[in-house]
Design an enzyme around this catalytic site. Sequence first.
Site, PDB file in Angstrom:
ATOM      1  N   SER A 233       0.832  -1.218   0.000  1.00  0.00           N
ATOM      2  CA  SER A 233       0.000   0.000   0.000  1.00  0.00           C
ATOM      3  C   SER A 233       0.863   1.262   0.000  1.00  0.00           C
ATOM      4  CB  SER A 233      -0.975  -0.002   1.179  1.00  0.00           C
ATOM      5  OG  SER A 233      -0.318  -0.262   2.377  1.00  0.00           O
ATOM      6  N   HIS A 263      -2.156  -8.774   2.359  1.00  0.00           N
ATOM      7  CA  HIS A 263      -1.775  -7.514   3.020  1.00  0.00           C
ATOM      8  C   HIS A 263      -2.882  -7.183   4.032  1.00  0.00           C
ATOM      9  CE1 HIS A 263       0.237  -3.786   3.566  1.00  0.00           C
ATOM     10  NE2 HIS A 263      -0.070  -3.140   2.453  1.00  0.00           N
ATOM     11  N   ARG A 318       3.408  -4.863  17.284  1.00  0.00           N
ATOM     12  CA  ARG A 318       2.024  -4.365  17.249  1.00  0.00           C
ATOM     13  C   ARG A 318       1.076  -5.473  17.717  1.00  0.00           C
ATOM     14  NH1 ARG A 318       1.878  -2.715  11.099  1.00  0.00           N
ATOM     15  NH2 ARG A 318       2.759  -4.817  11.030  1.00  0.00           N
ATOM     16  N   ASP A 364      -2.049  -8.387  12.071  1.00  0.00           N
ATOM     17  CA  ASP A 364      -3.421  -8.800  11.778  1.00  0.00           C
ATOM     18  C   ASP A 364      -3.895  -9.981  12.632  1.00  0.00           C
ATOM     19  OD1 ASP A 364      -3.818  -6.867   9.763  1.00  0.00           O
ATOM     20  OD2 ASP A 364      -2.624  -8.064   8.388  1.00  0.00           O
TER      21      ASP A 364
HETATM   22  N1  HAX Z   1       0.855 -19.795   6.251  1.00  0.00           N
HETATM   23  C1  HAX Z   1       1.184 -20.656   5.258  1.00  0.00           C
HETATM   24  N2  HAX Z   1       2.206 -20.459   4.417  1.00  0.00           N
HETATM   25  C2  HAX Z   1       2.949 -19.356   4.605  1.00  0.00           C
HETATM   26  C3  HAX Z   1       2.697 -18.432   5.628  1.00  0.00           C
HETATM   27  C4  HAX Z   1       1.584 -18.688   6.466  1.00  0.00           C
HETATM   28  N3  HAX Z   1       1.208 -17.839   7.429  1.00  0.00           N
HETATM   29  N4  HAX Z   1       3.611 -17.440   5.565  1.00  0.00           N
HETATM   30  C5  HAX Z   1       4.420 -17.717   4.512  1.00  0.00           C
HETATM   31  N5  HAX Z   1       4.006 -18.870   3.926  1.00  0.00           N
HETATM   32  C6  HAX Z   1       4.530 -19.496   2.718  1.00  0.00           C
HETATM   33  C7  HAX Z   1       4.355 -18.534   1.554  1.00  0.00           C
HETATM   34  O1  HAX Z   1       3.038 -18.618   1.020  1.00  0.00           O
HETATM   35  C8  HAX Z   1       5.420 -19.014   0.582  1.00  0.00           C
HETATM   36  O2  HAX Z   1       4.935 -20.186  -0.041  1.00  0.00           O
HETATM   37  P1  HAX Z   1       5.217 -20.444  -1.630  1.00  0.00           P
HETATM   38  O3  HAX Z   1       6.696 -20.357  -1.782  1.00  0.00           O
HETATM   39  O4  HAX Z   1       4.628 -21.792  -1.866  1.00  0.00           O
HETATM   40  O5  HAX Z   1       4.497 -19.341  -2.350  1.00  0.00           O
HETATM   41  C9  HAX Z   1       6.547 -19.435   1.542  1.00  0.00           C
HETATM   42  O6  HAX Z   1       5.932 -19.684   2.823  1.00  0.00           O
HETATM   43  C10 HAX Z   1       7.652 -18.421   1.711  1.00  0.00           C
HETATM   44  O7  HAX Z   1       7.068 -17.216   2.133  1.00  0.00           O
HETATM   45  P2  HAX Z   1       7.900 -16.174   3.024  1.00  0.00           P
HETATM   46  O8  HAX Z   1       9.136 -15.844   2.269  1.00  0.00           O
HETATM   47  O9  HAX Z   1       8.037 -16.681   4.411  1.00  0.00           O
HETATM   48  O10 HAX Z   1       6.898 -14.965   3.074  1.00  0.00           O
HETATM   49  P3  HAX Z   1       6.580 -13.872   1.944  1.00  0.00           P
HETATM   50  O11 HAX Z   1       7.492 -12.729   2.193  1.00  0.00           O
HETATM   51  O12 HAX Z   1       6.576 -14.460   0.576  1.00  0.00           O
HETATM   52  O13 HAX Z   1       5.093 -13.511   2.303  1.00  0.00           O
HETATM   53  C11 HAX Z   1       3.260 -12.947   3.704  1.00  0.00           C
HETATM   54  C12 HAX Z   1       4.765 -12.769   3.447  1.00  0.00           C
HETATM   55  C13 HAX Z   1       2.835 -12.002   4.805  1.00  0.00           C
HETATM   56  C14 HAX Z   1       2.492 -12.605   2.415  1.00  0.00           C
HETATM   57  C15 HAX Z   1       3.013 -14.418   4.115  1.00  0.00           C
HETATM   58  O14 HAX Z   1       3.692 -14.682   5.314  1.00  0.00           O
HETATM   59  C16 HAX Z   1       1.532 -14.739   4.270  1.00  0.00           C
HETATM   60  O15 HAX Z   1       0.859 -15.040   3.285  1.00  0.00           O
HETATM   61  N6  HAX Z   1       0.993 -14.687   5.537  1.00  0.00           N
HETATM   62  C17 HAX Z   1      -0.414 -14.894   5.772  1.00  0.00           C
HETATM   63  C18 HAX Z   1      -1.219 -13.695   5.327  1.00  0.00           C
HETATM   64  C19 HAX Z   1      -0.990 -12.491   6.236  1.00  0.00           C
HETATM   65  O16 HAX Z   1      -1.029 -12.616   7.442  1.00  0.00           O
HETATM   66  N7  HAX Z   1      -0.770 -11.333   5.639  1.00  0.00           N
HETATM   67  C20 HAX Z   1      -0.616 -10.060   6.389  1.00  0.00           C
HETATM   68  C21 HAX Z   1       0.834  -9.615   6.474  1.00  0.00           C
HETATM   69  C22 HAX Z   1       0.973  -8.349   7.253  1.00  0.00           C
HETATM   70  C23 HAX Z   1       0.424  -7.222   6.482  1.00  0.00           C
HETATM   71  O17 HAX Z   1       0.864  -6.822   5.434  1.00  0.00           O
HETATM   72  N8  HAX Z   1      -0.629  -6.685   6.967  1.00  0.00           N
HETATM   73  O18 HAX Z   1      -1.238  -5.754   6.265  1.00  0.00           O
END
Ligand code: HAX
Length: 430
Positions: A233, A263, A318, A364
């Site tokens: 964002s 996000h 947070r 979150d």
């Molecule tokens: N559950 C399952 N799998 C997860 C995970 C979780 N909570 N967190 C990471 N992974 C997976 C990813 O999907 C990725 O899988 P692929 O390679 O198969 O695509 C792998 O682990 C490596 O990911 P990473 O390098 O650890 O994390 P990224 O930087 O790629 O992604 C995310 C960061 C926040 C998007 C990810 O941890 C996620 O999807 N979390 C759950 C959704 C979430 O809570 N999002 C909010 C984040 C905070 C935010 O921005 N708030 O606004």
Amino acid sequence: MSKLRERLAERIPVARDTVKKIQKEHGDKVISQCTIAQAYGGMRGVKSLVCDTSEVPPDKGLIIRGTPIAQLTEKLPEEILWLLLTGDLPTKAEFEDLQADLRKRAKVPEYVWAVLKAMPADSHPMVMLNTAILVMEKESVFRQRYDAGMKKDEYWDATLEDALNIIAKLPAVAAGVYRMRFNKGPLVPSDPKLDWGADYVHMLGIPDKTGNFAKLMRLYLTLHSDHESGNVSAMTGATVNSALSDLYYALSAGLNGLAGPLHGLANQECLAWILETNKKFNGSPTSAQLKQYAEETLASGRVVPGYGHAVLRVTDPRFDAFLAFGKKYCAGDPVFETVAKVFDTVPDVLKQVQKIKDPWPNVDAGSGGLLYHFGLTEFPYYTVLFSVSRALGICSQAVVARGMGLPITRPKSVTTKWIQAEITKAVTTA
Ligand code: HAX
């Protein structure tokens, strides 16, 4: 002239000169590199943006203008706005001046309500919020002054006007979205005696006899305000802003990114996951049941929402702040109890999955359970709350960027063929 504008008028030329000097004297110094994995991998870890409002060290979490967020949890969001913009917390007089200024700008144009009313009844609340912001673009002071030939040195000032006009109206707009979208009856007029966060609770129209929901709202609006500039964002808002699009365009663009489930929408998904868990196990589950459910979620190819982060490698401070709030004000609530139990159980499950870099909760993971406790149970609305808060950061970053005279954002892309050619070149010259 408002005290905030006065303060920025002193600070911005100094910051601009500092940046110019750094660029002139050290512009060639390399601060980062980009591997092929990073180019394909969402530029993770590439240091190529500058953000002075806040920083997020992976081992510490959010620091706003040098102060860790854990030390700011008692501050009001208006104080955080001042801090983001100027680098200091306001004095009492400065704070009161800012509050008075915001109140003067708070009236939402009538056409906004007409537009929202005309939207499909099942529109997502984030679509309603962003439509409301965008439809107000005709109010942009930046655009009017730009069209009249404003000098570059004044861009920040016109952007500040837009920022304050938008921020002042956002609680009323967001509360209106809630009441219209969830059929809560007529809009509740603002109470000018209340601070920004408490007035938002008042306009939502959810009873708050103890005043604890207002306390949560202030905390919520403070905690989500900014998170450096590489997140979807903030980066989107900054990119659109860099084209000299005004803040109505830039903020709504950024918040459209916040509406993604990876996000800001994660807070909605996260509470859904907690409620699903409670339903499946007829109440707050045991740790063994939670472990089983987390494993099932992973096996089905879904993420465990609220856990993991692109930058953080520790529990998000947070989340810690929300957990402490919940322990104080929501003890015994079955939804909050599950949120706390998930924190005790799920990181160990995620640690078993090698590819997950951060098994810890992000912001979150904790917020939804608390909102639910105070009667805000319509979780598709949660990202709107996040947006009201994140507007403080996106708008502040835009004012600072305009103050520094930053140019249009334009990194260079390459093709997969180009990358293959580089690989071949490296092999043949080795
Ligand atoms: N559950 C399952 N799998 C997860 C995970 C979780 N909570 N967190 C990471 N992974 C997976 C990813 O999907 C990725 O899988 P692929 O390679 O198969 O695509 C792998 O682990 C490596 O990911 P990473 O390098 O650890 O994390 P990224 O930087 O790629 O992604 C995310 C960061 C926040 C998007 C990810 O941890 C996620 O999807 N979390 C759950 C959704 C979430 O809570 N999002 C909010 C984040 C905070 C935010 O921005 N708030 O606004």
